[in-house]
Design a protein around this motif. Structure first.
Motif, short mmCIF file in Angstrom:
data_model
loop_
_atom_site.label_atom_id
_atom_site.label_comp_id
_atom_site.label_asym_id
_atom_site.label_seq_id
_atom_site.Cartn_x
_atom_site.Cartn_y
_atom_site.Cartn_z
N ALA A 130 0.83 -1.22 0.00
CA ALA A 130 0.00 0.00 0.00
C ALA A 130 0.87 1.27 0.00
O ALA A 130 0.45 2.30 0.51
CB ALA A 130 -0.93 -0.01 1.20
N HIS B 34 2.63 3.38 1.36
CA HIS B 34 3.01 3.93 2.66
C HIS B 34 4.06 5.03 2.58
O HIS B 34 5.11 4.97 3.24
CB HIS B 34 3.47 2.82 3.61
CG HIS B 34 2.35 1.91 3.99
ND1 HIS B 34 1.04 2.34 4.08
CD2 HIS B 34 2.33 0.60 4.27
CE1 HIS B 34 0.28 1.32 4.41
NE2 HIS B 34 1.03 0.24 4.53
N LEU B 35 3.76 6.01 1.76
CA LEU B 35 4.59 7.22 1.81
C LEU B 35 4.07 8.07 2.96
O LEU B 35 2.89 7.99 3.32
CB LEU B 35 4.48 7.98 0.49
CG LEU B 35 4.96 7.18 -0.73
CD1 LEU B 35 4.79 8.03 -1.98
CD2 LEU B 35 6.40 6.74 -0.59
N LEU B 36 4.95 8.88 3.52
CA LEU B 36 4.51 9.71 4.64
C LEU B 36 3.84 10.97 4.09
O LEU B 36 4.45 11.73 3.33
CB LEU B 36 5.70 10.06 5.52
CG LEU B 36 6.37 8.83 6.15
CD1 LEU B 36 7.54 9.22 7.02
CD2 LEU B 36 5.37 8.01 6.96
N PRO B 37 2.58 11.17 4.47
CA PRO B 37 1.79 12.24 3.82
C PRO B 37 2.29 13.64 4.14
O PRO B 37 1.97 14.58 3.44
CB PRO B 37 0.38 12.02 4.37
CG PRO B 37 0.57 11.27 5.64
CD PRO B 37 1.79 10.45 5.47
N TYR B 38 3.07 13.77 5.23
CA TYR B 38 3.50 15.12 5.61
C TYR B 38 4.81 15.52 4.93
O TYR B 38 5.32 16.61 5.16
CB TYR B 38 3.64 15.23 7.14
CG TYR B 38 4.26 14.03 7.81
CD1 TYR B 38 5.62 13.93 7.93
CD2 TYR B 38 3.46 13.01 8.30
CE1 TYR B 38 6.20 12.82 8.54
CE2 TYR B 38 4.01 11.90 8.90
CZ TYR B 38 5.39 11.81 9.03
OH TYR B 38 5.95 10.72 9.63
N PHE B 39 5.38 14.62 4.13
CA PHE B 39 6.53 14.98 3.30
C PHE B 39 6.09 15.00 1.85
O PHE B 39 5.22 14.23 1.45
CB PHE B 39 7.66 13.96 3.45
CG PHE B 39 8.44 14.09 4.75
CD1 PHE B 39 9.05 15.29 5.09
CD2 PHE B 39 8.57 13.00 5.59
CE1 PHE B 39 9.77 15.39 6.28
CE2 PHE B 39 9.29 13.11 6.78
CZ PHE B 39 9.89 14.31 7.12
N LEU C 273 14.15 10.77 3.15
CA LEU C 273 14.05 10.37 4.56
C LEU C 273 15.10 9.34 5.01
O LEU C 273 15.77 9.55 6.04
CB LEU C 273 12.63 9.84 4.83
CG LEU C 273 12.30 9.54 6.28
CD1 LEU C 273 12.47 10.77 7.16
CD2 LEU C 273 10.87 9.02 6.39
N ARG D 114 2.69 16.60 -3.49
CA ARG D 114 2.29 15.94 -2.25
C ARG D 114 1.78 14.55 -2.61
O ARG D 114 1.33 14.31 -3.75
CB ARG D 114 1.18 16.73 -1.53
CG ARG D 114 1.44 18.19 -1.31
CD ARG D 114 2.65 18.46 -0.47
NE ARG D 114 2.56 17.89 0.87
CZ ARG D 114 3.36 18.25 1.88
NH1 ARG D 114 4.32 19.14 1.69
NH2 ARG D 114 3.24 17.71 3.07
N HIS E 84 -0.86 12.91 -1.89
CA HIS E 84 -2.26 12.72 -2.29
C HIS E 84 -2.52 13.19 -3.72
O HIS E 84 -3.61 13.00 -4.25
CB HIS E 84 -3.19 13.44 -1.30
CG HIS E 84 -3.09 14.93 -1.31
ND1 HIS E 84 -2.21 15.61 -0.52
CD2 HIS E 84 -3.74 15.86 -2.04
CE1 HIS E 84 -2.33 16.91 -0.74
NE2 HIS E 84 -3.26 17.08 -1.66
#
Lengths: 229, 908
Positions: A97, A99-104, A112, A144, A146
């Motif tokens: 899935a 799983h990238l970090l949405p805040y980066f 990272l 981003r 999303h």
């Protein structure tokens, strides 16, 4: 820290691995060796213990018995912090899935692992665009998460997994969330980049077609690994 | 139940809404709401705490209301009982007025009956119990205050002589003889005496006057339970008021114009003697305590507000976390209205639970407070009133409703947000942050927040309404709401600055950067909880600043107002000129100053002010009075307060009189007197002293925390010249070199029984104890505020860890060690607390200033200097920081579970 001297060509070795969840035995004396540069597909039925094997290899869970060595590092004899540091340095992960970090943003996600390893700024500035270029997302560095499609998300995840030049890439159903065409593209890219970075790969998949693209196929049955190719 | 069947997804029951053909009814929605509440993972504690805080808000508010209503009811009931059937009451200063006034009143054609009264309070010689008494003329009282002469007479004895029995019959008929006393049942208990016993009361000269307890007052009249009734002549003798009266109660002759009679009577009366309706007087007396009561009620509302905010925070985070769940429900056919109803029904359930618990709590708190703090909640109002708690259905219903509405208000926005989740978008990953993005980026939120802050400034200019600082309260509400609304924006700004600073470092700590970026990249969740923290921290800081400013100012005031080393006397003491001279000649006395106090009624509708005639140097009044405005120049704030008072009183009031005449004798008025009259320095004031009106020049305004009804200081020599009254109530004593207070106390032994010498240290300590008692409710609310802040923080972190366990799992896969994850969460907790402290202290400072400059001035008419309790605030910050780290560490434990590692297999 106990470090064994492995044969020069072995990147990953698991010997007599056992793991229970309650009364259920998931792995039952599993043996597995993967040569350096080799890409191995792991297949098996749902609940066969594929993901558990990945977690044990990555030192995220501890086995009930047996030994694991990644590039000569015996994970079983390390404490949690040392296991984490070894994982940080040696392993790259790709998830089903993404799983990238949405805040980066895209570049921040790829950067990272390099930050965690304390790479200098100049090296990070050179490596991140190169990886994005390699996965075909050079123009989406500031996007981003999303804003990306599923295929793009998994490409970023590939770039993140390989950015710090890990010795071992563990991929858990990397194409499971993608359509057939995109899945093939992503898989090709994954295999290409693993090879280009001289890494070793262990890819858990349900796709027979995907498994056939790897160097070797291992099937897990009743908690043990069998060569299937 | 129309959603009869259901399926299960990840442990959450999903009703099969698509199978139904009609809208869900209330019972079905109620059932769904209860089931949905039961599925609140990780938020049950938070919801329980929100309900508890809501209960506390309702409980405190209702308790304060119950206590005040009971106390006020008893207070006005006592006035009503004591006034009996009187239509009007003629009242003068504390020192009373001449008996000749009674003749004028009783002879007026509009007066059917009149009853003269002398009120007093003298100590009983043996027990030192203070006995409050009413001196009456029973022949006249029976027509005006019949309750005062009803009661139980001693049982007859067979052996009594015919003369004795005749006397008793006469007593029963006439009620009293000068040596007889009728006591209330509670007073008898305090005195440990019974009917027939003899007691001695000490008169103003300290001489014992004997009385026989001839009977009890009617036990059914609770207002009389703590009092005694004696003959009026005996009362005059005891109080040194021979030839003088405290008041005259009047029954108006039927057919008389009751509206005109007070004016006609007042015209014939000496200056300073006014005619009022007894209950009007009680109401204006009660008015003095109103500000205190309203302040306490507002503080209780604060707890309710915080409860509402916690409900908001809990629901908002749940909505954000369960966005996909709501989207799925919508996709399965639940309509927007049904989802909204379901969420509001949950709030209704939580609110009802909290409000009902709060109502029960209120009666418990009220009973405890009445037992331990008294009916005045430590304020000093309603002295001597000992009421018992009563059920108040209307108030209980209203406060319960208020609690439910607060819960609904808190849940309204999150419920709307839940209902508006678009099924397609809500099911996509990354939608969680989208839910509350408007909070951190929406222009309307920014505009609303700024508009609230501007509105606050407008409200600050509003004069008090009926003595209530409505503008001040509204300004505080606007500042609080505005800052809560702007909190997410400010958080993003702070995190942006921090992120920039971290990125500029050549080798930033990756864990620190991830911590900041994680908060910065998805600030809405933390911001929602941070709002609750900011509100609670700011309220705690505001109350700490206000109370500390008040306490330090009060201490400083005590030092100025009590400059001597020891004090003798009180309002009940009368020191004759000879006694004053005798005190002055004592070898232990270095210097002595005397003060005579009396009450002045400037208008019938106002509570009497205190007149303080004291030794004071007109050229240097600051030596004795804490002047805030005087000949040396008016302070800006004091001038603003005077202007606010003038606006509140309206144009054409006393304040607009022309400034006169330097030749007039000076007076110095307290801040309360200035606010109540609208007068200021340089104007004149007419005071009824000695039965005549005299004009004075206002030379200064001084700070007085003791007399909320206002006080006026004049030179004692001038007072003596106007009244011929050479007596004094209080002596301020400076010791002679090498003399001690104990030696002086021994030397004043001849006064024993009338008053006892007190050293200034014990008076100041006692005053500060009373002060702290007054603020006990405030201190409790500060503690509650801090607790709410911590609850918000703990709930926030637990929810965040739960909501972000997938992200944390990814970090574990990327090689971040558990200890680093723990540090990361602890650092985030610390960052949230630091943000809450930065914002909370700033907002708290503003609210504190409003409390000091507006609310206190308009409520109590007194000023105070700003004294920020840096030490206490530092300790609060440290406590919050330590607890934040602890909470972070505890929350991080959840990451250790294998479930978290496996959460990467989920599509979060």
């Amino acid at each position: 820290m106990a470090i064994e001297t492995p044969p020069a060509t072995i990147a990953l070795s698991a010997h007599a691995l056992t793991k229970h969840f309650g009364s259920r035995r998931v792995l039952d004396g599993l043996d597995l060796e993967v040569a350096r540069g080799e890409i191995v597909a792991v297949i098996g039925e749902s609940g066969a213990g594929k993901s558990t094997l990945l977690n044990l290899l990555a030192g995220l869970e501890t086995s009930d018995g047996g030994a694991i060595a990644i590039e000569g590092v015996d994970l079983a004899h390390l404490d949690e912090r040392a296991r984490s540091l070894a994982r940080r340095r040696l392993i790259g992960f790709v998830f089903q899935a993404f799983h990238l970090l949405p805040y980066f943003d895209v570049a921040g996600n790829v950067e990272l692992p390099l930050r965690l390893l304390g790479w200098p700024l100049e090296d990070r500035r050179a490596r991140v665009p190169a990886m994005l270029e390699a996965v075909g997302l050079a123009d989406r560095a500031l996007a981003r998460t999303h804003q990306l499609s599923g295929g793009e998300l998994q490409r970023v995840a590939l770039a993140r997994a390989l950015a710090h030049r890990p010795a071992l890439v563990l991929a858990d159903e990397p194409t499971g969330n993608l359509d057939a065409r995109t899945a093939r593209e992503v898989l090709d890219l994954l295999l290409r980049e693993i090879r280009a970075n001289h890494a070793t790969g262990l890819i858990v998949t349900h796709s027979h077609q995907a498994a056939m693209l790897c160097d070797r196929v291992v099937r897990i049955i009743d908690g043990r690994a069998f060569n299937a190719s | 139940m129309q959603a009869e069947s259901s399926s299960v997804m990840r442990g959450v029951r999903i009703p099969d809404f698509h199978r139904r053909s009609a809208p869900l009814g209330f019972s079905a929605l109620l059932l769904e709401a209860v089931r949905d509440l039961a599925a609140y993972r990780g938020a049950r504690l938070r919801l329980a705490l929100a309900v508890a805080v809501l209960a506390l808000g309702v409980g405190l508010g209702l308790a304060i209301h119950l206590i005040n209503e009971v106390a006020l009811g008893e207070f006005t009931g006592a006035i009503r009982t004591l006034a009996g059937q009187a239509d009007l009451s003629v009242r003068g200063p504390q020192s009373g007025f001449a008996e000749s006034v009674f003749a004028q009143i009783v002879l007026h054609p509009g007066v059917a009956a009149a009853s003269p009264i002398v009120e007093g309070e003298r100590p009983e010689r043996a027990s030192r119990v203070l006995v409050r008494f009413l001196g009456i003329d029973p022949l006249r009282a029976q027509f005006v205050e019949p309750a005062l002469i009803s009661g139980r007479m001693p049982q007859g004895r067979a052996s009594k002589s015919a003369d004795e029995r005749a006397d008793e019959r006469a007593e029963a008929r006439l009620g009293l003889r000068t040596d007889r006393l009728f006591a209330g049942v509670r007073l008898l208990e305090r005195l440990h005496r019974s009917i027939g016993d003899r007691i001695e009361l000490l008169d103003v000269r300290g001489e014992p006057v004997g009385f026989v307890i001839a009977g009890t007052l009617d036990p059914a009249v609770s207002a009389l339970a703590d009092r005694a009734v004696i003959d009026i002549a005996a009362a005059q003798y005891l109080e040194g008021m021979v030839g003088r009266l405290s008041r005259v109660d009047v029954r108006v002759r039927p057919g008389t114009d009751e509206g005109q009679l007070p004016t006609q009577l007042t015209r014939a009366l000496p200056a300073g003697v006014t005619v009022i309706a007894p209950l009007e007087g009680a109401r204006s007396d009660a008015q003095v305590s109103r500000a205190y009561r309203i302040n306490l009620s507002v503080l209780a509302l604060v707890a309710l507000f915080c409860g509402s905010l916690l409900i908001f925070s809990a629901q908002a985070l749940q909505v954000a976390r369960r966005r996909a769940h709501f989207a799925l429900l919508r996709a399965l056919g639940l309509t927007e209205g049904e989802l909204l109803s379901q969420q509001l029904i949950q709030a209704l359930l939580l609110g009802s639970l909290g409000a009902l618990l709060g109502a029960c709590l209120a009666y418990g708190i009220a009973a405890l407070a009445l037992a331990h703090l008294g009916a005045d909640l430590g304020s000093g109002f309603f002295r001597g009133v000992t009421p018992s708690l009563r059920w108040d259905g209307t108030a209980t219903g209203l406060y319960t409703l208020g609690g439910i509405l607060a819960a609904l208000a808190g849940a309204a926005l999150p419920a709307l947000e839940a209902a508006r989740v678009a099924p397609a978008r809500g099911l996509k990953p990354g939608a969680l942050e989208d839910a509350w993005r408007p909070l951190t980026q929406g222009r309307s939120v920014l505009i609303s927040g700024l508009a609230l802050l501007f509105a606050a400034m407008g409200f600050l200019l509003m004069p008090p309404v009926g003595g209530v600082p409505v503008g001040g309260y509204l300004a505080i509400a606007c500042v609080l709401l505005g800052s809560v609304v702007l909190t997410p924006r400010v958080l993003v700004l702070l995190l942006g600055v921090l992120s920039m600073a971290l990125r500029r470092r050549p080798a930033p700590n990756a864990v620190a950067l991830i911590s900041v970026e994680q908060l910065r990249g998805a600030p809405s969740g933390p911001a929602v909880s941070l709002a609750a923290m900011v509100a609670s921290v700011s309220l705690a800081v505001a109350m700490m600043i206000m109370v500390n400013s008040f306490r330090v100012s009060f201490q400083s005031w005590l030092e100025q107002i009590l400059p001597a080393q020891a004090y003798l006397g009180d309002a009940g003491l009368r020191l004759s000129a000879d006694e004053q001279a005798r005190i002055g000649r004592l070898p232990q006395v270095g210097r002595v100053e005397f003060l005579r106090s009396d009450e002045l009624r400037l208008s019938p509708d106002q509570v009497p002010m205190m007149l303080l005639a004291r030794d004071i140097d007109p050229a240097n009044p600051r030596a004795r009075l804490p002047l805030v405005e005087g000949p040396m120049g008016a302070g800006l704030v004091a001038s603003m307060a005077a202007e606010r008072a003038r606006r509140a009183l309206g144009e054409g009031s006393l304040a607009t009189r022309a400034v006169p005449l330097s030749a007039l004798p000076p007076v110095w008025i307290s801040e309360a007197a200035a606010a109540l009259t609208g007068l200021t320095v340089g104007q004149f004031i007419d005071l009824p002293i000695g039965g005549q009106t005299h004009r004075f020049r206002i030379d200064g305004i001084w700070r007085d925390y003791a007399r909320q009804q206002g006080a006026i200081v004049i030179e004692r020599a001038h007072y003596q010249a106007l009244t011929g009254d050479l007596s004094a109530n209080i002596a301020a004593l400076w010791l002679a070199p090498a003399a001690t207070v104990d030696e002086l106390r021994a030397a004043l032994g001849w006064l024993d029984g009338r008053s006892r010498l007190k050293d200034v240290g014990s008076i100041r300590a006692f005053s500060l104890t009373l002060f702290d008692r007054t603020f006990v409710v405030t201190y409790a609310l500060v503690a509650v505020s801090v607790l709410i802040g911590l609850i918000a923080l703990a709930g926030n972190l637990a929810t965040l860890v739960l909501a972000r366990r997938g992200e944390l799992s990814v970090l574990r896969h990327l090689g971040v060690a558990l200890i680093e994850i723990t540090r990361m969460i602890a650092l985030q907790a610390l960052l949230i607390v630091l943000a809450a402290l930065i914002m909370g202290v700033s907002v708290g400072w503003v609210i504190g200033r409003i409390l000091i400059e507006v609310v206190n001035r308009d409520s109590f008419h007194w000023s105070m200097d700003l004294h920020v309790p840096w030490g206490a605030m530092g300790a609060l910050a440290l406590l919050l920081a330590v607890l934040a780290l602890l909470t972070g560490w505890l929350s991080a434990r959840a990451v250790r579970s294998a479930d978290v590692i496996r959460s990467v297999t989920e599509d979060w």
